[in-house]
Design a protein around this motif. Structure first.
Motif, PDB file in Angstrom:
ATOM      1  N   ASP A 255       0.820  -1.215   0.000  1.00  0.00           N
ATOM      2  CA  ASP A 255       0.000   0.000   0.000  1.00  0.00           C
ATOM      3  C   ASP A 255       0.857   1.270   0.000  1.00  0.00           C
ATOM      4  OD1 ASP A 255      -2.418  -1.491   0.246  1.00  0.00           O
ATOM      5  OD2 ASP A 255      -2.007  -1.732   2.390  1.00  0.00           O
ATOM      6  N   LEU A 260      -0.841   5.656  -3.011  1.00  0.00           N
ATOM      7  CA  LEU A 260      -1.959   5.848  -2.092  1.00  0.00           C
ATOM      8  C   LEU A 260      -2.088   7.319  -1.720  1.00  0.00           C
ATOM      9  CD1 LEU A 260      -4.156   4.680  -0.226  1.00  0.00           C
ATOM     10  CD2 LEU A 260      -2.371   4.358   1.510  1.00  0.00           C
ATOM     11  N   PRO A 261      -3.110   8.016  -2.214  1.00  0.00           N
ATOM     12  CA  PRO A 261      -3.301   9.424  -1.837  1.00  0.00           C
ATOM     13  C   PRO A 261      -3.589   9.547  -0.344  1.00  0.00           C
ATOM     14  CG  PRO A 261      -4.567   8.889  -3.809  1.00  0.00           C
ATOM     15  CD  PRO A 261      -4.091   7.585  -3.223  1.00  0.00           C
ATOM     16  N   ALA A 263      -5.312  11.774   1.193  1.00  0.00           N
ATOM     17  CA  ALA A 263      -6.716  12.102   1.438  1.00  0.00           C
ATOM     18  C   ALA A 263      -7.586  10.858   1.421  1.00  0.00           C
ATOM     19  CB  ALA A 263      -7.209  13.106   0.399  1.00  0.00           C
ATOM     20  N   ASP A 264      -7.291   9.912   0.509  1.00  0.00           N
ATOM     21  CA  ASP A 264      -8.070   8.679   0.439  1.00  0.00           C
ATOM     22  C   ASP A 264      -7.857   7.828   1.685  1.00  0.00           C
ATOM     23  OD1 ASP A 264      -8.872   9.553  -2.003  1.00  0.00           O
ATOM     24  OD2 ASP A 264      -7.847   7.989  -3.163  1.00  0.00           O
ATOM     25  N   LEU A 265      -6.637   7.800   2.171  1.00  0.00           N
ATOM     26  CA  LEU A 265      -6.339   7.010   3.364  1.00  0.00           C
ATOM     27  C   LEU A 265      -7.091   7.550   4.574  1.00  0.00           C
ATOM     28  CD1 LEU A 265      -4.687   4.923   5.008  1.00  0.00           C
ATOM     29  CD2 LEU A 265      -2.939   6.698   5.267  1.00  0.00           C
ATOM     30  N   ALA A 267      -9.662   9.730   4.723  1.00  0.00           N
ATOM     31  CA  ALA A 267     -11.073  10.108   4.614  1.00  0.00           C
ATOM     32  C   ALA A 267     -11.984   9.164   5.381  1.00  0.00           C
ATOM     33  CB  ALA A 267     -11.497  10.150   3.147  1.00  0.00           C
ATOM     34  N   ARG A 273     -10.880  14.039   6.179  1.00  0.00           N
ATOM     35  CA  ARG A 273     -10.371  15.047   5.249  1.00  0.00           C
ATOM     36  C   ARG A 273     -10.087  16.362   5.965  1.00  0.00           C
ATOM     37  NH1 ARG A 273     -10.671  13.478  -0.005  1.00  0.00           N
ATOM     38  NH2 ARG A 273     -11.974  11.664  -0.462  1.00  0.00           N
TER      39      ARG A 273
END
Length: 322
Positions: A255, A260-261, A263-265, A267, A273
């Protein structure tokens, strides 16, 4: 002929192992490993094995980054416990102390006990003991006096916690040991708190040194408590995470290969966020403060281009004056 105290110690261990306590007691389970798995004798009077000078040097080289990261924390921990006759040991994953703090007046005593750099305190070598058993069980623990497997170590009290490296792997153990007979349970508990705090500082400093060009953010946890640290590159991709962050978010090495952004992790956590934005805002504001408002210098300190830095300012509704 065995000394009576040694005989009592051996009888206590053999009796506990012969019973059913190992299923309910982590201590007796360790005694059982010492006997059955490692074939050790609790009455063995020989001291710990000792590495040669070149072997110790190689062990130190393998742990170089973490040793450098630990220096300030070792000093602070020793300042807290050294005045009451304790020494501080940083051991590698094989149970070998590679760095140490202790009072010169106590050096002869600790050296005689084997609480010294280059000795081998693995559970396989010394049976149940603070360093070795901590590394096997990977948890903070105290092995107090006659809880040690070898009768010759029953005068020691050792509180030890595991240290994980920047990839979340078990790398070392931090130990505070005393051979004072008057060490109280209350003070042992205080030592445990101090050791835990020192481990957190060492792991955080080691993580920052492992990712010198990344922004290091405090990751919020989906549960109560901190989620550890994550390293974010200039593209806002997560490239590293401490063990605490990996456990909090179920992260694996795959990962963290730059896809892996952040923000995605984050959120998925409560207010993820928003918390990420707050963390980024703090990083940028500190960079601006250190550069006295010089945008180019602030951007360079974070590994960003000037244009990327301005985009971040706009996205976070900041300006260079703040």
């Amino acid at each position: 002929m065995r000394d009576a105290s040694v005989a009592r110690h051996v009888d206590r261990i053999e009796s506990a192992i012969a019973g059913s306590e190992a299923a309910h007691s982590a201590l007796v389970a360790s005694w059982q490993r010492s006997c059955a798995l490692h074939r050790l004798d609790p009455a063995d009077a020989r001291g710990p094995q000792t590495l040669t000078g070149p072997e110790l040097q190689r062990a130190r080289e393998r742990l170089d980054l973490l040793i450098r990261s630990a220096q300030d924390s070792l000093d602070r921990l020793y300042q807290a416990v050294g005045g009451v006759g304790c020494c501080v040991l940083l051991a590698d994953a094989d149970g070998v102390p590679v760095d140490r703090r202790g009072a010169p007046a106590d050096d002869e005593t600790f050296h005689r006990w084997g609480l010294w750099t280059g000795t081998v305190w693995s559970e396989a070598s010394e049976g149940t003991n603070g360093i070795g058993t901590c590394l096997v069980e990977q948890r903070l623990l105290t092995i107090h006096r006659d809880q040690h497997f070898h009768a010759r170590n029953s005068g020691l009290s050792c509180t030890t916690a595991p240290i994980h490296d920047h990839e979340g792997r078990l790398a070392a153990a931090l130990d505070v040991s005393s051979c004072r007979a008057d060490l109280t349970e209350g003070f042992v508990n205080l030592i445990a708190v101090a050791v835990s705090d020192a481990v957190r500082r060492i792991e955080a400093e080691n993580f920052r040194r492992a990712f010198p060009d990344a922004r290091v953010l405090l990751a919020p946890s989906p549960e109560r408590g901190g989620g550890g640290l994550i390293a974010v590159d200039r593209h806002d991709l997560v490239i590293g995470a401490t063990r605490a962050a990996r456990l909090a978010f179920g992260l694996h090495d795959d990962d963290l290969r730059g896809s892996l952004p952040a923000a995605d992790l984050l959120a998925g956590g409560p207010g993820g966020r928003e918390q990420l934005a707050d963390a980024e805002r703090g990083v940028i504001q500190r960079a601006l403060a250190r550069s006295h408002g010089n945008v180019s210098a602030a951007a360079a300190s974070l590994g960003m281009s000037r244009a990327t830095f301005y985009r971040a300012l706009k996205r976070l509704r900041l300006d260079a004056a703040h």
